[in-house]
Design a protein around this motif. Structure first.
Motif, short mmCIF file in Angstrom:
data_model
loop_
_atom_site.label_atom_id
_atom_site.label_comp_id
_atom_site.label_asym_id
_atom_site.label_seq_id
_atom_site.Cartn_x
_atom_site.Cartn_y
_atom_site.Cartn_z
N MET A 179 -24.83 16.84 24.13
CA MET A 179 -25.65 15.17 23.09
C MET A 179 -25.41 15.64 21.96
O MET A 179 -25.35 16.23 20.89
N MET A 180 -24.78 14.07 21.14
CA MET A 180 -25.31 13.69 20.21
C MET A 180 -26.53 13.12 19.85
O MET A 180 -26.91 12.36 20.52
N TYR A 181 -27.13 13.52 18.50
CA TYR A 181 -28.07 12.73 18.18
C TYR A 181 -28.03 12.20 16.82
O TYR A 181 -27.06 12.54 16.27
N TYR A 182 -28.32 11.26 16.64
CA TYR A 182 -28.00 10.70 15.48
C TYR A 182 -29.85 9.64 15.21
O TYR A 182 -30.23 9.30 15.46
N LYS A 183 -29.84 10.18 13.91
CA LYS A 183 -30.97 9.38 12.92
C LYS A 183 -30.95 8.33 12.37
O LYS A 183 -30.41 7.26 12.71
N LEU A 216 -21.63 7.28 10.61
CA LEU A 216 -21.93 7.70 10.95
C LEU A 216 -22.65 8.63 11.42
O LEU A 216 -21.72 9.48 12.19
N ARG A 217 -23.47 9.22 10.83
CA ARG A 217 -23.86 10.90 10.63
C ARG A 217 -24.11 11.78 12.25
O ARG A 217 -25.45 10.54 12.35
N PHE A 218 -24.32 12.27 12.73
CA PHE A 218 -24.40 13.04 13.92
C PHE A 218 -24.84 14.61 14.32
O PHE A 218 -24.23 15.52 13.53
N GLY A 259 -24.71 -0.32 3.80
CA GLY A 259 -24.22 1.12 3.26
C GLY A 259 -24.13 2.70 4.17
O GLY A 259 -24.57 2.51 5.14
N ASN A 260 -23.77 2.88 3.63
CA ASN A 260 -23.58 4.56 4.68
C ASN A 260 -23.59 6.06 3.71
O ASN A 260 -22.97 6.81 4.32
N GLN A 261 -23.98 6.04 3.03
CA GLN A 261 -24.39 7.15 2.19
C GLN A 261 -25.72 7.98 2.88
O GLN A 261 -26.67 7.49 3.02
#
Length: 86
Positions: free
Chosen positions: A69-73, A61-63, A84-86
């Motif tokens: 603070m961490m943010y995730y799309k 999981l990209r961040f 999928g994790n591409q």
């Protein structure tokens, strides 16, 4: 007491229903909010802080980190839910 056997097809059907339910919950937020904070991601995926950290560390999981603070799309989370994790 009657014993019920759960088949692989039963589990696949349950997974698909669960993913659709999660997508329905996330969908209304899609337009208003493209980025989620760690607490929101943990709540959405029902995972612990350690599990979320492992997803970050292994690149699943990209961040983006801004300050502390961490943010995730949201699209990355949806992709993860779809398998999928591409």
């Amino acid at each position: 007491m009657q014993l019920e056997i759960i088949t692989k097809d039963d589990l696949k059907q349950f997974k698909n229903e669960l993913l659709n339910d999660i997508k329905d919950i996330v969908k209304p937020q899609e337009k208003a909010q493209q980025w989620l904070k760690s607490a929101e991601v943990r709540k959405l995926l029902n995972i612990s802080p350690g599990t979320l950290q492992n997803l970050r560390i292994n690149g699943t999981l990209r961040f983006t980190k801004i300050g502390g603070m961490m943010y995730y799309k949201l699209e990355d989370i949806n992709r993860l839910l779809e398998g999928g994790n591409q």
